[in-house]
Design a protein around this motif. Structure first.
Motif, short mmCIF file in Angstrom:
data_model
loop_
_atom_site.label_atom_id
_atom_site.label_comp_id
_atom_site.label_asym_id
_atom_site.label_seq_id
_atom_site.Cartn_x
_atom_site.Cartn_y
_atom_site.Cartn_z
N ARG A 142 0.82 -1.22 0.00
CA ARG A 142 0.00 0.00 0.00
C ARG A 142 0.85 1.27 0.00
NH1 ARG A 142 -5.02 -1.77 3.99
NH2 ARG A 142 -5.47 -3.69 2.85
N LYS A 187 4.46 4.09 -3.43
CA LYS A 187 3.15 4.66 -3.74
C LYS A 187 3.08 6.13 -3.29
CE LYS A 187 0.74 0.93 -5.14
NZ LYS A 187 1.80 -0.09 -5.23
N GLU A 192 -2.13 7.66 -4.61
CA GLU A 192 -2.31 6.22 -4.89
C GLU A 192 -2.77 5.48 -3.63
OE1 GLU A 192 0.91 5.27 -8.42
OE2 GLU A 192 1.68 5.73 -6.42
N PHE A 193 -2.20 5.86 -2.49
CA PHE A 193 -2.60 5.24 -1.22
C PHE A 193 -4.08 5.52 -0.93
CE2 PHE A 193 -3.03 5.44 3.47
CZ PHE A 193 -2.59 4.17 3.81
#
Ligand SMILES: [Fe+2]
Length: 230
Positions: free
Chosen positions: A189, A193, A197-198
């Protein structure tokens, strides 16, 4: 330093017993009400003096044993200042709690909930549900915020040395511990990233609500000592 990891199979919750071997002063992190006898027996068997019960946050998936333990032994309950109003010692970022010759350092790590804190001792960090092994706590209730959680993980927890052992609040796949370096490299996650994006990942988890949500949050705001209204 003495560390014992305890597991509640029904909710996949880890409880930790941490102690200073010299003074025998101990802290129990995130105890579960159904496991109170097991945990207090371990404290007695290791000849420890339970000074604190630490809560990483107001849990939604299990009822805490903090209040019941406070009634049984003289331990003080400790949690983030934005959390349960029942605690004896509300703490904030940077606070230090003396545990014999050890110091427990408080790191505010909001995002899973707004009151989430992590507890760091030399070489180890107890992350609650902020940073899980190859995962992160859900952010879809209790004033959760994926944006805040990204910053808590990448700016606060990832600022710890890479060798720091990560002890999470849960694992559902049988894993017990990780390290900061391992999570920086392999947590799907956050590794590589962006914040956006998270946030996208956390917004698309599609998780069912925890089974005990309604009961647990109300009870835990009272340190586990009231039943939720039926
Ligand atoms: Fe949680």
């Amino acid at each position: 330093m003495i560390i014992r990891q305890l597991f509640d199979a029904e909710t996949g919750t880890y409880t930790y017993l941490v102690a200073d071997p010299d003074t025998r002063k101990a802290a129990l992190i995130d105890p579960v009400i159904e496991q109170i006898e097991r945990d207090l027996q371990l404290v007695r068997e290791l000849d420890l003096d339970l000074a604190y019960v630490l809560e990483t946050h107001v849990h939604a998936d299990h009822v805490t044993a903090a209040g019941a333990i406070r009634e049984r032994v003289s331990a003080k309950t400790v949690a983030g200042a934005r959390g349960a109003p029942c605690v004896d010692v509300p703490v904030k970022h940077g606070d230090g709690l003396a545990l014999g010759h050890l110091t427990i350092r408080v790191l505010e790590t909001p995002g899973h909930t707004d009151d989430s804190v992590s507890f760091a001792l030399p070489g180890v960090v107890f992350t609650g549900d902020a940073l899980l092994i190859r995962g992160a706590g859900r952010t879809d209730f209790q004033n959760g915020s994926a944006t805040e959680l990204y910053d808590s993980i990448t700016k606060v927890l990832f600022a710890l040395p890479d060798a720091t052992i990560v002890y999470p609040g849960h694992d559902y796949k049988g894993r017990t511990a990780s390290t900061i370096g391992e999570e920086k490299a392999h947590n799907p996650r956050v590794a590589g990233k962006s914040r956006a994006e998270f946030v996208e990942i956390m917004g698309n988890l599609g998780l069912a609500p925890p089974k005990k949500l309604a009961v647990a949050v109300a009870a835990n705001r009272a340190c586990g000592r009231i039943e939720a209204a039926a």
